[in-house]
Design a protein around this motif. Structure first.
Motif, short mmCIF file in Angstrom:
data_model
loop_
_atom_site.label_atom_id
_atom_site.label_comp_id
_atom_site.label_asym_id
_atom_site.label_seq_id
_atom_site.Cartn_x
_atom_site.Cartn_y
_atom_site.Cartn_z
N ASP A 35 70.70 -4.79 -10.19
CA ASP A 35 69.73 -4.09 -11.11
C ASP A 35 70.18 -2.45 -10.52
OD1 ASP A 35 68.79 -6.25 -12.42
OD2 ASP A 35 66.80 -6.05 -11.30
N ARG A 36 69.98 -1.50 -11.88
CA ARG A 36 70.16 -0.14 -11.31
C ARG A 36 68.90 0.10 -10.69
NH1 ARG A 36 74.48 2.25 -15.11
NH2 ARG A 36 73.85 4.30 -14.14
N ILE A 37 68.67 0.62 -9.51
CA ILE A 37 67.28 1.16 -8.77
C ILE A 37 67.40 2.84 -8.95
CG2 ILE A 37 65.96 1.45 -6.88
CD1 ILE A 37 67.58 -1.14 -5.77
N VAL A 38 66.45 3.30 -9.79
CA VAL A 38 66.31 4.51 -10.22
C VAL A 38 64.96 5.01 -9.75
CG1 VAL A 38 66.34 6.22 -12.13
CG2 VAL A 38 67.73 4.17 -12.38
N LEU A 39 65.08 6.18 -9.05
CA LEU A 39 63.76 6.68 -8.48
C LEU A 39 63.25 7.92 -9.68
CD1 LEU A 39 64.44 7.73 -4.74
CD2 LEU A 39 63.84 5.44 -6.09
N VAL A 40 61.91 7.60 -9.95
CA VAL A 40 61.35 8.56 -11.06
C VAL A 40 60.20 9.19 -10.60
CG1 VAL A 40 60.35 8.58 -13.42
CG2 VAL A 40 62.16 7.01 -12.88
N SER A 41 60.35 10.60 -10.28
CA SER A 41 59.30 11.29 -9.20
C SER A 41 59.21 12.53 -9.73
CB SER A 41 59.73 11.34 -7.85
OG SER A 41 58.92 11.91 -7.08
N GLY A 42 58.03 13.11 -9.43
CA GLY A 42 57.36 14.45 -9.57
C GLY A 42 57.84 15.48 -8.50
#
Length: 225
Positions: free
Chosen positions: A108-115
């Motif tokens: 799976d594509r591991i994507v960080l989504v962060s402020g």
């Protein structure tokens, strides 16, 4: 078709508050510890007065005004090395580490989504093997941060960014995963077919209540490693 696993970072993958921790590290290196603590106290007061997270996120980046981008990226590497030495038993929540490994095994594509922003996130991404980051992007001119931010990667902005990312890479969100630890993460988590709330064992948070009512999966972690 490949799926994605979208992970918030602070409080989801690691107990670190990456923004505050990096600022304190910088203040110590600059011999400005008191200035750093006053700056963070001002942010805290904004929050207690009810300021939205987007506002406090924007205000945070004033600290980095007129600083060189590459200098702060290098700072982030030194900061993360220090954190690794401090968290001797590991800087990643163990149950979340298991999920990361499972996603890696499934490709799976591991994507960080962060402020947070790249100087704090790049070393974490490298450490866990995440190749993609969706984050707040401070504005810069001639390689120097201005202290301003175009779009704080908070709440609904995370959801919009995840939708753009999925569309750009032809990813099926209904088969993808979303991980977060705060109620503000629910907009992007709700887009995925497998939303998972990261909750501390010590308390029943707003997110844990929301997740229970929505029938979402929950992962219980210890607040301190």
């Amino acid at each position: 078709m490949q799926n994605a696993a979208y992970f918030d970072v602070d409080g989801t993958i690691t107990p670190l508050n990456t923004l505050f921790s990096l600022l304190r590290f910088d203040a110590q290196e600059q011999d400005q510890v008191q200035d750093g603590e006053r700056f963070l106290q001002d942010l805290f007061h904004l929050k207690t007065k009810g300021a939205p997270r987007e506002i406090t996120n924007r205000q945070y980046f004033q600290w980095w005004a007129e600083r060189d981008e590459q200098e702060i990226i290098d700072l982030g590497k030194r900061w993360f090395d220090q954190q690794l030495r401090h968290y001797k038993d590991g800087i990643i929540f163990p149950p979340v580490r298991s999920r990361l490994y499972a996603h890696e095994m499934k490709r799976d594509r591991i994507v960080l989504v962060s402020g947070s922003f790249l100087p704090a996130l790049l070393p974490i991404a490298s450490y866990i093997g995440a190749k993609e980051i969706i984050a707040t992007s401070p504005m810069s001119v001639n390689g120097q941060f201005t202290g301003e931010v175009e779009v704080p990667m908070i709440g609904a902005n995370k959801a919009k960014a995840v939708m753009r990312h999925a569309s750009m890479h032809s990813l099926l969100l209904s088969a993808s995963y979303g991980y977060g630890d705060d109620l503000s993460d629910t907009p992007f988590m709700s887009l995925t077919g497998h939303p998972t709330a990261i909750c501390f064992n010590s308390e029943e948070s707003e997110l844990s209540i929301f997740a229970k009512e929505a029938g979402w999966d929950q992962i219980q972690v210890l607040e301190e490693l």
